[in-house]
Design a protein around this motif. Structure first.
Motif, PDB file in Angstrom:
ATOM      1  N   GLN A  45      56.230  51.891  68.933  1.00  0.00           N
ATOM      2  CA  GLN A  45      56.199  50.444  69.050  1.00  0.00           C
ATOM      3  C   GLN A  45      54.936  49.917  68.401  1.00  0.00           C
ATOM      4  O   GLN A  45      54.157  50.670  67.843  1.00  0.00           O
ATOM      5  CB  GLN A  45      56.270  50.047  70.517  1.00  0.00           C
ATOM      6  CG  GLN A  45      57.533  50.551  71.180  1.00  0.00           C
ATOM      7  CD  GLN A  45      57.614  50.176  72.633  1.00  0.00           C
ATOM      8  OE1 GLN A  45      56.745  49.528  73.188  1.00  0.00           O
ATOM      9  NE2 GLN A  45      58.705  50.576  73.273  1.00  0.00           N
ATOM     10  N   GLY A  46      54.737  48.638  68.512  1.00  0.00           N
ATOM     11  CA  GLY A  46      53.536  48.043  67.951  1.00  0.00           C
ATOM     12  C   GLY A  46      53.695  47.735  66.481  1.00  0.00           C
ATOM     13  O   GLY A  46      54.772  47.879  65.901  1.00  0.00           O
ATOM     14  N   PRO A  47      52.596  47.325  65.856  1.00  0.00           N
ATOM     15  CA  PRO A  47      52.667  46.959  64.440  1.00  0.00           C
ATOM     16  C   PRO A  47      52.967  48.172  63.575  1.00  0.00           C
ATOM     17  O   PRO A  47      52.583  49.289  63.915  1.00  0.00           O
ATOM     18  CB  PRO A  47      51.270  46.398  64.144  1.00  0.00           C
ATOM     19  CG  PRO A  47      50.392  46.995  65.174  1.00  0.00           C
ATOM     20  CD  PRO A  47      51.257  47.197  66.389  1.00  0.00           C
ATOM     21  N   PRO A  48      53.670  47.965  62.451  1.00  0.00           N
ATOM     22  CA  PRO A  48      53.953  49.104  61.573  1.00  0.00           C
ATOM     23  C   PRO A  48      52.660  49.687  61.021  1.00  0.00           C
ATOM     24  O   PRO A  48      51.707  48.956  60.744  1.00  0.00           O
ATOM     25  CB  PRO A  48      54.819  48.508  60.458  1.00  0.00           C
ATOM     26  CG  PRO A  48      54.679  47.043  60.570  1.00  0.00           C
ATOM     27  CD  PRO A  48      54.183  46.720  61.938  1.00  0.00           C
ATOM     28  N   PRO A  49      52.609  51.007  60.895  1.00  0.00           N
ATOM     29  CA  PRO A  49      51.392  51.630  60.380  1.00  0.00           C
ATOM     30  C   PRO A  49      51.181  51.298  58.904  1.00  0.00           C
ATOM     31  O   PRO A  49      52.118  50.898  58.208  1.00  0.00           O
ATOM     32  CB  PRO A  49      51.640  53.122  60.572  1.00  0.00           C
ATOM     33  CG  PRO A  49      53.114  53.259  60.705  1.00  0.00           C
ATOM     34  CD  PRO A  49      53.634  51.968  61.230  1.00  0.00           C
ATOM     35  N   ALA A  50      49.951  51.473  58.449  1.00  0.00           N
ATOM     36  CA  ALA A  50      49.627  51.242  57.041  1.00  0.00           C
ATOM     37  C   ALA A  50      50.426  52.201  56.170  1.00  0.00           C
ATOM     38  O   ALA A  50      50.891  53.240  56.636  1.00  0.00           O
ATOM     39  CB  ALA A  50      48.133  51.441  56.823  1.00  0.00           C
ATOM     40  N   ASP A  51      50.578  51.850  54.907  1.00  0.00           N
ATOM     41  CA  ASP A  51      51.388  52.660  53.982  1.00  0.00           C
ATOM     42  C   ASP A  51      50.987  54.124  53.969  1.00  0.00           C
ATOM     43  O   ASP A  51      51.849  54.987  53.978  1.00  0.00           O
ATOM     44  CB  ASP A  51      51.294  52.098  52.559  1.00  0.00           C
ATOM     45  CG  ASP A  51      52.060  50.788  52.433  1.00  0.00           C
ATOM     46  OD1 ASP A  51      52.919  50.521  53.284  1.00  0.00           O
ATOM     47  OD2 ASP A  51      51.784  50.040  51.484  1.00  0.00           O
ATOM     48  N   HIS A  52      49.689  54.412  53.964  1.00  0.00           N
ATOM     49  CA  HIS A  52      49.257  55.810  53.878  1.00  0.00           C
ATOM     50  C   HIS A  52      49.555  56.594  55.153  1.00  0.00           C
ATOM     51  O   HIS A  52      49.558  57.811  55.147  1.00  0.00           O
ATOM     52  CB  HIS A  52      47.766  55.895  53.529  1.00  0.00           C
ATOM     53  CG  HIS A  52      46.871  55.470  54.636  1.00  0.00           C
ATOM     54  ND1 HIS A  52      46.650  54.147  54.940  1.00  0.00           N
ATOM     55  CD2 HIS A  52      46.151  56.189  55.519  1.00  0.00           C
ATOM     56  CE1 HIS A  52      45.826  54.078  55.975  1.00  0.00           C
ATOM     57  NE2 HIS A  52      45.507  55.288  56.345  1.00  0.00           N
ATOM     58  N   ALA A  53      49.849  55.898  56.243  1.00  0.00           N
ATOM     59  CA  ALA A  53      50.125  56.575  57.516  1.00  0.00           C
ATOM     60  C   ALA A  53      51.595  56.498  57.920  1.00  0.00           C
ATOM     61  O   ALA A  53      51.992  57.129  58.885  1.00  0.00           O
ATOM     62  CB  ALA A  53      49.275  55.956  58.615  1.00  0.00           C
ATOM     63  N   ARG A  54      52.382  55.755  57.187  1.00  0.00           N
ATOM     64  CA  ARG A  54      53.761  55.487  57.598  1.00  0.00           C
ATOM     65  C   ARG A  54      54.566  56.762  57.844  1.00  0.00           C
ATOM     66  O   ARG A  54      55.201  56.916  58.879  1.00  0.00           O
ATOM     67  CB  ARG A  54      54.462  54.606  56.572  1.00  0.00           C
ATOM     68  CG  ARG A  54      55.804  54.103  57.054  1.00  0.00           C
ATOM     69  CD  ARG A  54      56.431  53.086  56.114  1.00  0.00           C
ATOM     70  NE  ARG A  54      55.520  52.092  55.617  1.00  0.00           N
ATOM     71  CZ  ARG A  54      55.200  50.952  56.241  1.00  0.00           C
ATOM     72  NH1 ARG A  54      55.724  50.703  57.415  1.00  0.00           N
ATOM     73  NH2 ARG A  54      54.379  50.087  55.711  1.00  0.00           N
ATOM     74  N   ASP A  55      54.565  57.705  56.910  1.00  0.00           N
ATOM     75  CA  ASP A  55      55.356  58.930  57.079  1.00  0.00           C
ATOM     76  C   ASP A  55      54.902  59.731  58.294  1.00  0.00           C
ATOM     77  O   ASP A  55      55.718  60.221  59.059  1.00  0.00           O
ATOM     78  CB  ASP A  55      55.289  59.804  55.826  1.00  0.00           C
ATOM     79  CG  ASP A  55      56.036  59.202  54.648  1.00  0.00           C
ATOM     80  OD1 ASP A  55      56.913  58.339  54.879  1.00  0.00           O
ATOM     81  OD2 ASP A  55      55.738  59.580  53.512  1.00  0.00           O
ATOM     82  N   THR A  56      53.584  59.866  58.464  1.00  0.00           N
ATOM     83  CA  THR A  56      53.042  60.624  59.590  1.00  0.00           C
ATOM     84  C   THR A  56      53.408  59.955  60.911  1.00  0.00           C
ATOM     85  O   THR A  56      53.837  60.619  61.859  1.00  0.00           O
ATOM     86  CB  THR A  56      51.519  60.766  59.454  1.00  0.00           C
ATOM     87  OG1 THR A  56      51.231  61.448  58.239  1.00  0.00           O
ATOM     88  CG2 THR A  56      50.921  61.526  60.616  1.00  0.00           C
ATOM     89  N   CYS A  57      53.272  58.639  60.991  1.00  0.00           N
ATOM     90  CA  CYS A  57      53.573  57.918  62.228  1.00  0.00           C
ATOM     91  C   CYS A  57      55.079  57.863  62.496  1.00  0.00           C
ATOM     92  O   CYS A  57      55.498  57.915  63.654  1.00  0.00           O
ATOM     93  CB  CYS A  57      52.983  56.519  62.180  1.00  0.00           C
ATOM     94  SG  CYS A  57      51.173  56.516  62.238  1.00  0.00           S
ATOM     95  N   ASP A  58      55.890  57.776  61.445  1.00  0.00           N
ATOM     96  CA  ASP A  58      57.342  57.763  61.636  1.00  0.00           C
ATOM     97  C   ASP A  58      57.854  59.091  62.203  1.00  0.00           C
ATOM     98  O   ASP A  58      58.852  59.122  62.913  1.00  0.00           O
ATOM     99  CB  ASP A  58      58.058  57.461  60.315  1.00  0.00           C
ATOM    100  CG  ASP A  58      57.973  55.986  59.927  1.00  0.00           C
ATOM    101  OD1 ASP A  58      57.588  55.158  60.780  1.00  0.00           O
ATOM    102  OD2 ASP A  58      58.283  55.672  58.766  1.00  0.00           O
ATOM    103  N   ARG A  59      57.184  60.193  61.882  1.00  0.00           N
ATOM    104  CA  ARG A  59      57.581  61.511  62.399  1.00  0.00           C
ATOM    105  C   ARG A  59      57.085  61.749  63.831  1.00  0.00           C
ATOM    106  O   ARG A  59      57.590  62.620  64.524  1.00  0.00           O
ATOM    107  CB  ARG A  59      57.004  62.617  61.509  1.00  0.00           C
ATOM    108  CG  ARG A  59      57.644  62.731  60.158  1.00  0.00           C
ATOM    109  CD  ARG A  59      56.901  63.735  59.307  1.00  0.00           C
ATOM    110  NE  ARG A  59      56.721  65.005  60.004  1.00  0.00           N
ATOM    111  CZ  ARG A  59      57.152  66.171  59.555  1.00  0.00           C
ATOM    112  NH1 ARG A  59      57.777  66.233  58.413  1.00  0.00           N
ATOM    113  NH2 ARG A  59      56.937  67.276  60.233  1.00  0.00           N
ATOM    114  N   ALA A  60      56.079  61.011  64.258  1.00  0.00           N
ATOM    115  CA  ALA A  60      55.423  61.255  65.550  1.00  0.00           C
ATOM    116  C   ALA A  60      56.365  61.213  66.751  1.00  0.00           C
ATOM    117  O   ALA A  60      56.302  62.109  67.600  1.00  0.00           O
ATOM    118  CB  ALA A  60      54.251  60.295  65.743  1.00  0.00           C
ATOM    119  N   PRO A  61      57.255  60.215  66.898  1.00  0.00           N
ATOM    120  CA  PRO A  61      58.101  60.198  68.101  1.00  0.00           C
ATOM    121  C   PRO A  61      58.972  61.447  68.246  1.00  0.00           C
ATOM    122  O   PRO A  61      59.050  62.025  69.329  1.00  0.00           O
ATOM    123  CB  PRO A  61      58.972  58.943  67.914  1.00  0.00           C
ATOM    124  CG  PRO A  61      58.179  58.069  67.026  1.00  0.00           C
ATOM    125  CD  PRO A  61      57.447  58.997  66.088  1.00  0.00           C
TER     126      PRO A  61
END
Length: 190
Positions: A44-60
């Protein structure tokens, strides 16, 4: 040049704090249920920055997979019901939400023999334990930092979200949970 001592010390402290003994205001309390359903972990929360998007999308998904394995052992004799199994009759619910995902990187000039990029992944988690009637038994905000060193420009396969799963799993032991005097916490629902 190496990572600064305060940042490395803070990361180590956050990880080791989960393994510590019960605090004075905490006590192990039996889970009032036969089964506990792990709901799907959400970002949840604001979408992560571009450089972190893939890493954060895999986290859940990674966090959920680690939680399922760790909680199966920690909850016994209470049965863990994985997210894909649906609602258990007479069971409670564990909700874990990632409220914030922040990836930081530092490049170091240390020569070709050692990793030259350090990545720090910070996850802010909201954890809620509900009894079979939907009453909140435990509510916690947890922040973890995971660190990886690599010589590649992405930490995608270096960070696995095991430390935050361990922090959440450490709230349970042998069919009990860590209850503090403040539970359930007066936190707004995400």
């Amino acid at each position: 040049m190496r990572p600064t001592l305060p940042l490395a010390a803070a990361a180590t402290f956050l990880i080791l704090a989960a393994c510590g003994p019960l605090r004075e205001e905490e006590a192990w309390t039996p889970l009032p249920m036969e089964r506990l359903r792990l709901k799907p972990v959400t970002l949840q929360g604001p979408p992560p920055a571009d450089h972190a998007r893939d890493t954060c999308d895999r986290a859940p998904e990674q966090l959920q997979d680690h939680l399922a394995g760790l909680l199966r052992k920690r909850l016994a004799p209470v049965d863990l019901v994985p997210p894909e199994a649906g609602e258990p009759a007479g069971g409670g619910t564990l909700e874990v939400s990632i409220l914030g995902c922040h990836l930081e990187s530092h490049q170091w000039d240390v020569g070709s023999a050692e990793p030259d990029i350090s990545f720090y992944l910070t996850l802010s988690l909201h954890v809620r334990l509900l009894d079979p009637e939907g009453e909140v038994l435990l509510e916690r905000m947890v922040e973890t930092v995971e660190q990886a060193h690599t010589d590649t420009p992405t930490p995608l396969y270096e960070l696995n979200n095991y430390p935050p799963a361990r922090r959440v799993a450490d709230l349970f032991s042998e069919g009990r949970y860590r209850k503090s005097r403040g539970d359930p916490a007066a936190l707004p629902s995400p």
